[in-house]
Design a protein around this motif. Structure first.
Motif, mmCIF file in Angstrom:
data_model
loop_
_atom_site.group_PDB
_atom_site.id
_atom_site.type_symbol
_atom_site.label_atom_id
_atom_site.label_comp_id
_atom_site.label_asym_id
_atom_site.label_seq_id
_atom_site.Cartn_x
_atom_site.Cartn_y
_atom_site.Cartn_z
ATOM 1 N N ASN A 110 0.752 -1.213 0.109
ATOM 2 C CA ASN A 110 0.010 -0.029 -0.049
ATOM 3 C C ASN A 110 0.829 1.338 -0.049
ATOM 4 N N SER A 111 0.459 2.040 -0.754
ATOM 5 C CA SER A 111 1.367 3.416 -1.165
ATOM 6 C C SER A 111 1.517 4.398 -0.014
ATOM 7 N N GLU A 112 0.203 4.423 0.950
ATOM 8 C CA GLU A 112 0.132 5.209 1.874
ATOM 9 C C GLU A 112 0.897 4.488 3.452
ATOM 10 N N THR A 113 0.422 3.304 3.637
ATOM 11 C CA THR A 113 1.087 3.037 4.765
ATOM 12 C C THR A 113 2.423 1.829 4.414
ATOM 13 N N GLY A 114 2.526 1.526 3.440
ATOM 14 C CA GLY A 114 3.684 0.552 3.173
ATOM 15 C C GLY A 114 3.176 -0.752 3.658
ATOM 16 N N ARG A 243 5.977 -4.524 6.075
ATOM 17 C CA ARG A 243 5.957 -3.028 5.371
ATOM 18 C C ARG A 243 7.075 -3.030 4.284
ATOM 19 N N LEU A 244 6.905 -1.827 3.510
ATOM 20 C CA LEU A 244 8.036 -1.606 2.486
ATOM 21 C C LEU A 244 8.902 -0.907 3.614
ATOM 22 N N PRO A 245 10.357 -1.115 3.128
ATOM 23 C CA PRO A 245 11.471 -0.681 4.184
ATOM 24 C C PRO A 245 11.474 0.991 4.269
ATOM 25 N N ASN A 246 10.733 1.600 3.375
ATOM 26 C CA ASN A 246 11.224 2.916 3.418
ATOM 27 C C ASN A 246 9.830 3.805 3.921
ATOM 28 N N THR A 247 8.812 3.111 4.426
ATOM 29 C CA THR A 247 7.526 3.967 4.622
ATOM 30 C C THR A 247 7.135 4.043 5.835
ATOM 31 N N SER A 248 6.624 5.161 6.480
ATOM 32 C CA SER A 248 6.185 5.417 7.759
ATOM 33 C C SER A 248 5.024 6.357 7.409
ATOM 34 N N CYS A 249 3.813 5.768 8.182
ATOM 35 C CA CYS A 249 2.610 6.469 8.148
ATOM 36 C C CYS A 249 2.099 6.460 9.683
ATOM 37 N N PHE A 250 2.052 7.960 10.041
ATOM 38 C CA PHE A 250 1.702 8.034 11.338
ATOM 39 C C PHE A 250 0.544 9.099 11.820
ATOM 40 N N ALA A 251 -0.017 8.717 12.653
ATOM 41 C CA ALA A 251 -1.285 9.821 12.967
ATOM 42 C C ALA A 251 -1.231 10.283 14.432
ATOM 43 N N THR A 252 -1.532 11.647 14.751
ATOM 44 C CA THR A 252 -1.343 12.335 15.894
ATOM 45 C C THR A 252 -2.759 12.692 15.909
ATOM 46 N N VAL A 302 -0.324 11.376 8.263
ATOM 47 C CA VAL A 302 0.765 11.897 7.496
ATOM 48 C C VAL A 302 1.561 10.519 6.832
ATOM 49 N N ARG A 303 2.181 10.698 5.642
ATOM 50 C CA ARG A 303 3.237 9.554 5.412
ATOM 51 C C ARG A 303 4.702 10.263 4.879
ATOM 52 N N VAL A 304 5.598 9.685 5.661
ATOM 53 C CA VAL A 304 6.922 9.860 5.210
ATOM 54 C C VAL A 304 7.683 8.742 4.710
ATOM 55 N N SER A 305 8.099 8.911 3.375
ATOM 56 C CA SER A 305 8.677 7.709 2.692
ATOM 57 C C SER A 305 10.031 8.162 2.228
ATOM 58 N N LEU A 306 11.117 7.341 2.530
ATOM 59 C CA LEU A 306 12.526 7.908 2.251
ATOM 60 C C LEU A 306 13.098 7.014 1.006
ATOM 61 N N GLY A 307 14.240 7.334 0.631
ATOM 62 C CA GLY A 307 14.656 6.685 -0.595
ATOM 63 C C GLY A 307 16.316 6.489 -0.451
ATOM 64 N N PRO A 308 16.729 6.124 -1.305
ATOM 65 C CA PRO A 308 18.252 5.546 -1.191
ATOM 66 C C PRO A 308 19.302 6.743 -1.014
ATOM 67 N N THR A 309 19.001 8.136 -1.433
ATOM 68 C CA THR A 309 19.992 9.102 -1.023
ATOM 69 C C THR A 309 19.637 9.680 0.434
#
Length: 334
Positions: A110-114, A243-252, A302-309
């Motif tokens: 899933n693109s939003e949650t990974g 999950r995908l290794p790069n994806t963090s979905c969190f809610a406050t 919100v979603r924070v998604s990371l990459g190789p760089t």
């Protein structure tokens, strides 16, 4: 813009240098790939090289790679005229088609949650758009008849994608005319975009084999520990799931996702309140609601998604900025 930190890789990945080089070279291919003269054959050779690169990177050797304008068009091509159902967690492009035409469609990641899906042994279509290049998967063992792909999720250009099909699978063409792409998608091919797609897929597979995403996953752990330390009320969606290794979905809860996105944007960080295809829509996350979260939480994600760089310094700076914004939110809400 030089000081900004890009943490929205699931929306689109920055263009890889390999893709840029391939596209620049393809710009000199003057011929139409459907022409039989030398110039046309040279253009077609670029397409066929990219087709082989995508097939190899996706573990789809022997399958048909049908180039499209992106995963959305590929989904339309694969789903047209079929009576199928889904889970409610699909990408908007797939979900829209399911609502119009009819569980035989699975979104691998899933693109939003990974969060990764449990794949059945056999099914019609796999939306693997977010998974390619981040996970060690191969189309030939997915159990699906078809799969979706998008170049810009891999560091290729926007406007290029593919429908991967098991050899011999019949689908009705949605664009008819010149018979390009094995008669499944007519129209002169986007030679430049396809060249970039092939190069990006090849480079992404190299990164995967080199363990780049293992390092990214460690950065995500640092991110989530930092966010948790800054706010004990924040909920991490799918934290205990695969999950995908790069994806963090969190809610406050109570702190609207779009407000967080704007606050972080002003602080120099690009994050998302959902998938890019839902941008501009101020509403709760359909995906989180389908997962059982209440409306308040879904609106606060919100979603924070990371990459190789992505670097550790960037993650630490983001955590500091997000924590400061969270404290201001708490103070205003008190």
């Amino acid at each position: 813009m030089a000081d900004r930190v890009y943490l929205d890789w699931n929306a689109t990945a920055p263009l890889r240098p390999e893709a840029r080089s391939a596209m620049v070279a393809a710009m000199d291919a003057v011929g139409n790939p459907s022409s039989v003269h030398a110039e046309g054959r040279a253009a077609m050779a670029i397409i066929e090289r990219a087709r082989a690169q995508v097939a190899e990177a996706f573990g789809a050797v022997g399958a048909d790679i049908v180039f499209t304008s992106g995963a959305t068009e590929a989904a339309g091509l694969a789903l047209a005229g079929r009576d199928l159902g889904g889970t409610g967690l699909e990408h908007d492009a797939v979900d829209a088609w399911l609502k119009r035409h009819g569980e035989d469609v699975v979104q691998f990641a899933n693109s939003e949650t990974g969060v990764l899906a449990q794949l059945p042994e056999a099914f019609w279509l796999c939306d693997a758009t977010q998974a390619w290049g981040k996970l060690p998967i191969a189309f030939n063992w997915l159990g699906a008849q078809g799969a979706l792909a998008s170049a810009h999720k891999l560091g290729g250009p926007k406007g290029a994608g593919a429908l991967v099909l098991k050899r011999g699978t019949e689908i009705p063409a949605q664009l008819i005319g010149g018979g390009q792409e094995m008669g499944r998608r007519a129209g002169t091919e986007n030679v430049i975009g396809i060249a970039g797609f092939g190069a990006a897929a090849e480079a992404a597979q190299r990164d995967l084999e080199a363990g780049v995403w293992d390092r990214v996953e460690k950065l995500r752990t640092i991110l989530e520990k930092g966010i948790a330390a800054a706010s004990d009320q924040t909920i991490f969606v799918g934290k205990d799931a695969k999950r995908l290794p790069n994806t963090s979905c969190f809610a406050t809860p109570g702190w609207k996702g779009e407000t967080q996105v704007m606050s972080m944007d002003l602080a120099g960080f690009a994050i998302s309140a959902g998938s890019a295809c839902s941008s501009g829509k101020v509403k709760e996350s359909r995906v989180l609601r389908a997962m059982g979260y209440d409306e308040l939480t879904a609106r606060s994600a919100v979603r924070v998604s990371l990459g190789p760089t992505t670097t550790q310094d960037e993650i630490e700076r983001f955590v500091d900025a997000w924590g400061a914004a969270c404290r201001k939110f708490r103070a205003r809400a008190a």
